[in-house]
Write an enzyme that holds these catalytic residues in place. Sequence first.
Site, PDB file in Angstrom:
ATOM      1  CE1 TYR A   1      -6.347 -38.854 -62.672  1.00 24.57           C
ATOM      2  CE2 TYR A   1      -6.525 -40.909 -62.859  1.00 24.57           C
ATOM      3  CZ  TYR A   1      -6.187 -39.656 -63.303  1.00 24.57           C
ATOM      4  OH  TYR A   1      -5.624 -39.739 -64.786  1.00 24.57           O
TER       5      TYR A   1
ATOM      6  CE  LYS B   1      -8.803 -38.080 -65.599  1.00 21.89           C
ATOM      7  NZ  LYS B   1      -8.570 -37.033 -66.635  1.00 21.89           N
TER       8      LYS B   1
END
Length: 245
Positions: free
Chosen positions: A146, A150
């Site tokens: 994640y 990002k």
Amino acid sequence: MPNLDAETPGTAVVTGGARGIGASCAARLAAQGRPVVVWDREAPEDPVNGVDYVRVDVGRADDVARAASASALGRVGLLVNAAGVTGFGRAEEIAPDLWREVLESNLYGPFHTAHALFPALRRAKGQIINIASITAGVPGAGRVAYCTSKSGVVTMTKVLALEWAAHGIRVNCVSPGYTRTRMVQDAMDAGHLDEQAVLGRIPQGRTAEPGEIADVILLLTDERFAHVTGDNLVVDGGWSVNGAY
């Protein structure tokens, strides 16, 4: 005579608009009277009147290309990349399939949509707003996929802003903090996130509501901010600046 086509905002494409922050964006844009098309691989939790929902997996370039070529899409002036998934696991244990799913949805997806809609956005001198995360700048253990995805979104935003400014396209990024979405609630319920620890680090003492993040996204679309591009706006209630314990 004025160029009326250039003055109309055009269709807004919102990925991940079936729920969460994306759904709030779609509802607010529709309330402004703007044509809105949602691309999502899920059906909407609470459909908004006047919003068109199309099943699209943004992680698949061919799926995005088909959606982008649809004649019903019309003139596209705004792309909001809100589609995303989470994925927990330390680097030594994360499954390759989970790594791929997170990267395809969170990082490949925004690139596929921007790439496919570039001709339309160039004609409209439109805008792209990508949704990243506070974890892009303040990573956490157990979220290697994640955080990587990002941080890639933030960097991609800056590169697209540099390359496409000459075409009249503005590209910005919003990095939300912990927001009361189903994704965050599911992570708390599963024990991946400690709700009290999260709240304890937020100076404002609460998580954001999806609509609060959507309001910031819509603010960036305002032409009063036409000189803002390549920026990453953090909206986290002070979480990322709270380094004292």
